[in-house]
Scaffold this motif. Structure first.
Motif, PDB file in Angstrom:
ATOM      1  N   PHE A 264      18.588   3.072  29.642  1.00  0.00           N
ATOM      2  CA  PHE A 264      19.351   4.042  28.866  1.00  0.00           C
ATOM      3  C   PHE A 264      20.717   4.318  29.479  1.00  0.00           C
ATOM      4  O   PHE A 264      21.288   5.392  29.300  1.00  0.00           O
ATOM      5  CB  PHE A 264      18.561   5.349  28.703  1.00  0.00           C
ATOM      6  N   ALA A 265      21.258   3.344  30.206  1.00  0.00           N
ATOM      7  CA  ALA A 265      22.603   3.486  30.764  1.00  0.00           C
ATOM      8  C   ALA A 265      23.656   3.429  29.659  1.00  0.00           C
ATOM      9  O   ALA A 265      24.705   4.056  29.762  1.00  0.00           O
ATOM     10  CB  ALA A 265      22.853   2.394  31.804  1.00  0.00           C
ATOM     11  N   GLN A 266      23.366   2.689  28.592  1.00  0.00           N
ATOM     12  CA  GLN A 266      24.270   2.607  27.447  1.00  0.00           C
ATOM     13  C   GLN A 266      23.704   3.456  26.310  1.00  0.00           C
ATOM     14  O   GLN A 266      22.543   3.847  26.334  1.00  0.00           O
ATOM     15  CB  GLN A 266      24.397   1.152  26.946  1.00  0.00           C
ATOM     16  N   PRO A 267      24.527   3.710  25.287  1.00  0.00           N
ATOM     17  CA  PRO A 267      24.023   4.442  24.127  1.00  0.00           C
ATOM     18  C   PRO A 267      22.867   3.697  23.443  1.00  0.00           C
ATOM     19  O   PRO A 267      22.702   2.497  23.623  1.00  0.00           O
ATOM     20  CB  PRO A 267      25.232   4.511  23.188  1.00  0.00           C
ATOM     21  N   LEU A 268      22.106   4.427  22.662  1.00  0.00           N
ATOM     22  CA  LEU A 268      20.935   3.880  21.979  1.00  0.00           C
ATOM     23  C   LEU A 268      21.366   2.891  20.901  1.00  0.00           C
ATOM     24  O   LEU A 268      21.742   3.271  19.805  1.00  0.00           O
ATOM     25  CB  LEU A 268      20.129   5.032  21.365  1.00  0.00           C
ATOM     26  N   GLU A 269      21.351   1.596  21.238  1.00  0.00           N
ATOM     27  CA  GLU A 269      21.816   0.570  20.302  1.00  0.00           C
ATOM     28  C   GLU A 269      20.774  -0.505  20.030  1.00  0.00           C
ATOM     29  O   GLU A 269      20.575  -0.907  18.900  1.00  0.00           O
ATOM     30  CB  GLU A 269      23.079  -0.112  20.859  1.00  0.00           C
ATOM     31  N   SER A 270      20.117  -0.988  21.057  1.00  0.00           N
ATOM     32  CA  SER A 270      19.245  -2.148  20.900  1.00  0.00           C
ATOM     33  C   SER A 270      17.847  -1.737  20.423  1.00  0.00           C
ATOM     34  O   SER A 270      17.433  -0.582  20.551  1.00  0.00           O
ATOM     35  CB  SER A 270      19.139  -2.914  22.213  1.00  0.00           C
ATOM     36  N   MET A 271      17.125  -2.729  19.903  1.00  0.00           N
ATOM     37  CA  MET A 271      15.750  -2.505  19.468  1.00  0.00           C
ATOM     38  C   MET A 271      14.865  -2.170  20.667  1.00  0.00           C
ATOM     39  O   MET A 271      13.957  -1.345  20.563  1.00  0.00           O
ATOM     40  CB  MET A 271      15.222  -3.745  18.739  1.00  0.00           C
ATOM     41  N   LEU A 272      15.155  -2.771  21.829  1.00  0.00           N
ATOM     42  CA  LEU A 272      14.412  -2.470  23.043  1.00  0.00           C
ATOM     43  C   LEU A 272      14.497  -0.984  23.364  1.00  0.00           C
ATOM     44  O   LEU A 272      13.485  -0.346  23.664  1.00  0.00           O
ATOM     45  CB  LEU A 272      14.945  -3.304  24.210  1.00  0.00           C
ATOM     46  N   GLN A 273      15.693  -0.435  23.291  1.00  0.00           N
ATOM     47  CA  GLN A 273      15.874   0.985  23.585  1.00  0.00           C
ATOM     48  C   GLN A 273      15.136   1.869  22.581  1.00  0.00           C
ATOM     49  O   GLN A 273      14.554   2.880  22.954  1.00  0.00           O
ATOM     50  CB  GLN A 273      17.354   1.333  23.600  1.00  0.00           C
ATOM     51  N   LYS A 274      15.159   1.478  21.326  1.00  0.00           N
ATOM     52  CA  LYS A 274      14.486   2.279  20.298  1.00  0.00           C
ATOM     53  C   LYS A 274      12.968   2.262  20.495  1.00  0.00           C
ATOM     54  O   LYS A 274      12.312   3.293  20.394  1.00  0.00           O
ATOM     55  CB  LYS A 274      14.863   1.771  18.907  1.00  0.00           C
ATOM     56  N   LEU A 275      12.431   1.082  20.787  1.00  0.00           N
ATOM     57  CA  LEU A 275      10.993   0.991  21.033  1.00  0.00           C
ATOM     58  C   LEU A 275      10.612   1.724  22.317  1.00  0.00           C
ATOM     59  O   LEU A 275       9.560   2.360  22.384  1.00  0.00           O
ATOM     60  CB  LEU A 275      10.551  -0.471  21.087  1.00  0.00           C
ATOM     61  N   LEU A 276      11.464   1.640  23.326  1.00  0.00           N
ATOM     62  CA  LEU A 276      11.214   2.366  24.567  1.00  0.00           C
ATOM     63  C   LEU A 276      11.221   3.870  24.329  1.00  0.00           C
ATOM     64  O   LEU A 276      10.401   4.598  24.894  1.00  0.00           O
ATOM     65  CB  LEU A 276      12.249   1.981  25.628  1.00  0.00           C
ATOM     66  N   LEU A 277      12.111   4.336  23.485  1.00  0.00           N
ATOM     67  CA  LEU A 277      12.147   5.759  23.155  1.00  0.00           C
ATOM     68  C   LEU A 277      10.868   6.195  22.442  1.00  0.00           C
ATOM     69  O   LEU A 277      10.331   7.276  22.714  1.00  0.00           O
ATOM     70  CB  LEU A 277      13.380   6.072  22.294  1.00  0.00           C
ATOM     71  N   ILE A 278      10.350   5.351  21.558  1.00  0.00           N
ATOM     72  CA  ILE A 278       9.071   5.655  20.895  1.00  0.00           C
ATOM     73  C   ILE A 278       7.952   5.692  21.934  1.00  0.00           C
ATOM     74  O   ILE A 278       7.094   6.585  21.907  1.00  0.00           O
ATOM     75  CB  ILE A 278       8.771   4.622  19.786  1.00  0.00           C
ATOM     76  N   LYS A 279       7.965   4.727  22.862  1.00  0.00           N
ATOM     77  CA  LYS A 279       6.970   4.726  23.942  1.00  0.00           C
ATOM     78  C   LYS A 279       7.042   6.009  24.758  1.00  0.00           C
ATOM     79  O   LYS A 279       6.007   6.583  25.120  1.00  0.00           O
ATOM     80  CB  LYS A 279       7.205   3.537  24.882  1.00  0.00           C
ATOM     81  N   ILE A 280       8.248   6.456  25.060  1.00  0.00           N
ATOM     82  CA  ILE A 280       8.422   7.676  25.846  1.00  0.00           C
ATOM     83  C   ILE A 280       7.877   8.883  25.083  1.00  0.00           C
ATOM     84  O   ILE A 280       7.232   9.765  25.666  1.00  0.00           O
ATOM     85  CB  ILE A 280       9.905   7.857  26.238  1.00  0.00           C
ATOM     86  N   CYS A 281       8.104   8.936  23.783  1.00  0.00           N
ATOM     87  CA  CYS A 281       7.575  10.037  22.970  1.00  0.00           C
ATOM     88  C   CYS A 281       6.046  10.027  22.960  1.00  0.00           C
ATOM     89  O   CYS A 281       5.411  11.080  23.079  1.00  0.00           O
ATOM     90  CB  CYS A 281       8.122   9.968  21.549  1.00  0.00           C
ATOM     91  N   LEU A 282       5.453   8.852  22.820  1.00  0.00           N
ATOM     92  CA  LEU A 282       3.988   8.745  22.860  1.00  0.00           C
ATOM     93  C   LEU A 282       3.448   9.133  24.243  1.00  0.00           C
ATOM     94  O   LEU A 282       2.427   9.816  24.351  1.00  0.00           O
ATOM     95  CB  LEU A 282       3.544   7.331  22.487  1.00  0.00           C
ATOM     96  N   ALA A 283       4.150   8.703  25.283  1.00  0.00           N
ATOM     97  CA  ALA A 283       3.748   9.069  26.643  1.00  0.00           C
ATOM     98  C   ALA A 283       3.882  10.575  26.870  1.00  0.00           C
ATOM     99  O   ALA A 283       3.052  11.176  27.563  1.00  0.00           O
ATOM    100  CB  ALA A 283       4.585   8.303  27.658  1.00  0.00           C
TER     101      ALA A 283
END
Length: 140
Positions: free
Chosen positions: A73-92
């Motif tokens: 997350f050093a860059q703004p939320l742009e890539s699909m990886l970041q979006k899926l990681l954000l969903i993972k973080i919410c589930l966690a």
């Protein structure tokens, strides 16, 4: 961070294996044993042992996961990886809320968990979703 990332990853993976493995054992195997046996002593001994070391495992899981997530997350939320990681973080985060709630009922309030037998299956399903997202993150 790049030098210690592999160590965080290994610790995170081992903690995830322990956590999900216990949930699988509890949801799939112990659920069958509970209905077919009267050995409450054995079940209580397993439960007592788990509640002693599992909070440490969960804490290490979240600390290492958080440390590793910072790299993406050093860059703004742009890539699909970041979006899926954000969903993972919410589930966690949901899992973390359930764990804190469960441990609070057990250690602080000294009462039975109102979610009772439903909390482990719910957390197990959330873990399966997180694992699935972890595999998709690097392919989408």
């Amino acid at each position: 961070m790049d030098k210690i990332y592999p160590f965080f990853l290994i610790i995170h993976l081992f903690c995830a294996i322990i956590f999900v493995g216990y949930l699988f054992f509890d949801v799939v195997i112990l659920a069958k044993i509970k209905t077919k046996t009267d050995s409450q002593k054995t079940l209580d001994a397993i439960s007592q042992k788990i509640t002693r070391f599992m909070p440490f495992v969960v804490l290490m899981l979240f600390i290492t996961g958080g440390a590793m997530a910072g790299k993406y997350f050093a860059q703004p939320l742009e890539s699909m990886l970041q979006k899926l990681l954000l969903i993972k973080i919410c589930l966690a985060a949901l899992i973390f809320i359930f764990v804190v709630f469960s441990l609070s009922c057990h250690f602080i309030f000294k009462c039975k968990n109102p979610l009772g037998k439903f909390i482990h299956p719910i957390i197990f399903v959330l873990c399966i979703l997180i694992i699935t997202l972890a595999k998709f993150m690097f392919y989408l």
